[in-house]
Write an enzyme that holds these catalytic residues in place. Structure first.
Site, PDB file in Angstrom:
ATOM      1  N   VAL A  84       0.834  -1.200   0.000  1.00  0.00           N
ATOM      2  CA  VAL A  84       0.000   0.000   0.000  1.00  0.00           C
ATOM      3  C   VAL A  84       0.867   1.248   0.000  1.00  0.00           C
ATOM      4  O   VAL A  84       0.604   2.203  -0.745  1.00  0.00           O
ATOM      5  CB  VAL A  84      -0.957  -0.013   1.201  1.00  0.00           C
ATOM      6  CG1 VAL A  84      -1.765   1.281   1.259  1.00  0.00           C
ATOM      7  CG2 VAL A  84      -1.901  -1.210   1.131  1.00  0.00           C
ATOM      8  N   ASP A  85       1.910   1.269   0.824  1.00  0.00           N
ATOM      9  CA  ASP A  85       2.809   2.419   0.854  1.00  0.00           C
ATOM     10  C   ASP A  85       3.486   2.631  -0.491  1.00  0.00           C
ATOM     11  O   ASP A  85       3.562   3.755  -1.004  1.00  0.00           O
ATOM     12  CB  ASP A  85       3.878   2.223   1.930  1.00  0.00           C
ATOM     13  CG  ASP A  85       3.424   2.697   3.298  1.00  0.00           C
ATOM     14  OD1 ASP A  85       2.649   3.669   3.368  1.00  0.00           O
ATOM     15  OD2 ASP A  85       3.837   2.100   4.297  1.00  0.00           O
TER      16      ASP A  85
END
Length: 391
Positions: free
Chosen positions: A173-174
């Site tokens: 996600v990052d």
């Protein structure tokens, strides 16, 4: 003073990167790799990830060095009025400002986008990265990758019935948020050529995580049926899974019926492709369990590496399952220049390769406050004194 890069599609673009940890720094590195002059601002104690190890270099953990190359680095204690004035000075001739402060922090410091920055710097592209955005039921709450993997449904589709929902083994996600932020910034810079105005680019980890849910989201929106835990299998395609062979674990991805015929022939089981239970993908999905068992029994008799090479060259995607070291040492990895070395630094290479204006690593990750004097002027060394950080 801006540094004009001699390389890359973004040469001449100046970026002030006041973000920390992963999504923002990854975004800044992507842009720096393609020629942008990126100045990374750290609090006097340094980015948190400098201490996320081992392993460590002499100055920082590998977690930090992996997402901060090609930048110049300075320290500013932005809780102090003087440091915030220096930030404003830096923004005078900047094109982009990247930050991931907690919602409301810039406003508390008198640096809110609408109230101050957009008016004072009308051409500035301001990239704000947050966990959940700044409004809504979850607005302004803190968010880390793994927490949002769980909340946004990614963990619910990763794992086996025995393991239960499982975190994806990288900060997907990052990293995806950093990539989307870089895309948003380049779109805003492109639009600025027409309007001569900057704008706010807002990217939230939660939104990005939801956008990654393909095909599970598309499947649920059409059917209302949640995806079960399939391990390494695919919800819509069979066989698309990990298998054991006599020599190695392999992954075989059969995307259409023609590929399945080739795969079955390579196993010496051409009859499987003629069987009405397996001849089409919808039938193979319906009969997933029994077909997978048959295929696994056949594959245990074969050399997996040789089979994958033969399948891939016949047009059937297949490959052995390598560990990270094997992948980074592979001859094709070297050919694609996906491991780079520079001044004692080693990192992954650039996945976007432009023909006329290629990017390249040209600067190792900065040591803490390394460019204070160069950028802030003489006497800036006092900024390195360790004090608290309110982000």
């Amino acid at each position: 003073m801006p540094v004009s890069s001699p390389f890359g599609a973004l040469r001449g673009v100046r970026i002030i990167d006041a973000s920390r940890v992963l999504a923002g720094p990854y975004c800044g590195q992507l842009l720096a790799d393609h020629g942008a002059d990126v100045i990374k601002i750290e609090p006097p104690g340094g980015d948190d990830t400098r201490r996320w190890g081992p392993p460590f270099t002499e100055d920082a953990a590998s977690y930090y060095t992996g997402v901060n190359r090609n930048k110049r680095g300075i320290t500013l204690d932005l809780t102090q009025d003087e440091a915030r004035e220096r930030l404003l000075d830096l923004l005078e001739d900047a094109d982009v400002f990247i930050e991931n402060f907690k919602a409301g922090t810039l406003e508390k410091w008198g640096l809110g986008y609408e109230e101050v920055l957009a008016k004072r710097f009308p051409r500035l592209v301001h990239c704000r990265i947050t966990g959940f955005g700044t409004d809504g039921p979850l607005g302004a709450l803190p968010g880390y990758d793994a927490v949002i993997q769980g909340m946004a449904g990614l963990m619910s589709i990763n794992g086996t019935p025995a393991s239960g929902p499982t975190r994806i083994g990288i900060p997907l996600v990052d990293i995806s948020t950093g990539t989307q932020a870089a895309l948003g910034i380049t779109m805003a810079l492109h639009e600025r050529h027409t309007s001569q105005r900057g704008q706010l680019v807002e990217v939230a980890l939660y939104d990005v995580a939801l956008s990654l849910l393909h095909p599970p989201a598309a499947n649920w929106l059409l059917s209302g049926v949640p995806q079960p835990l399939l391990g390494n299998g695919h919800p819509n395609i069979v066989p698309y899974d990990k298998f054991q062979t006599a020599t190695a674990d392999v992954f075989i991805g059969v995307g259409n019926d023609g590929q399945f015929r080739k795969f079955a022939a390579a196993l010496g089981r051409a009859d499987l492709a003629e069987n009405e239970r397996y001849s089409t993908n919808p039938q193979r999905v319906r009969n997933r369990q029994e077909l997978t068992l048959i295929l696994q029994q056949e594959l245990l008799l074969l050399d997996g590496v040789a089979l994958c090479d033969r399948l891939a060259r016949a047009g059937v995607p297949a490959g052995p399952i390598n560990d990270v070291g094997q992948a980074l040492s592979h001859a094709h990895t070297q050919h694609r220049e996906m491991v780079v070395e520079l001044d004692g630094y080693r990192g992954t290479g650039l996945p976007v390769k432009l023909s006329r204006t290629p990017g390249r690593p040209s600067r190792r990750p900065p040591r803490l406050g390394e460019h204070n004097e160069e950028i802030l002027g003489s006497g800036a060394a006092h900024e390195v004194a360790a004090v608290g950080d309110e982000r």
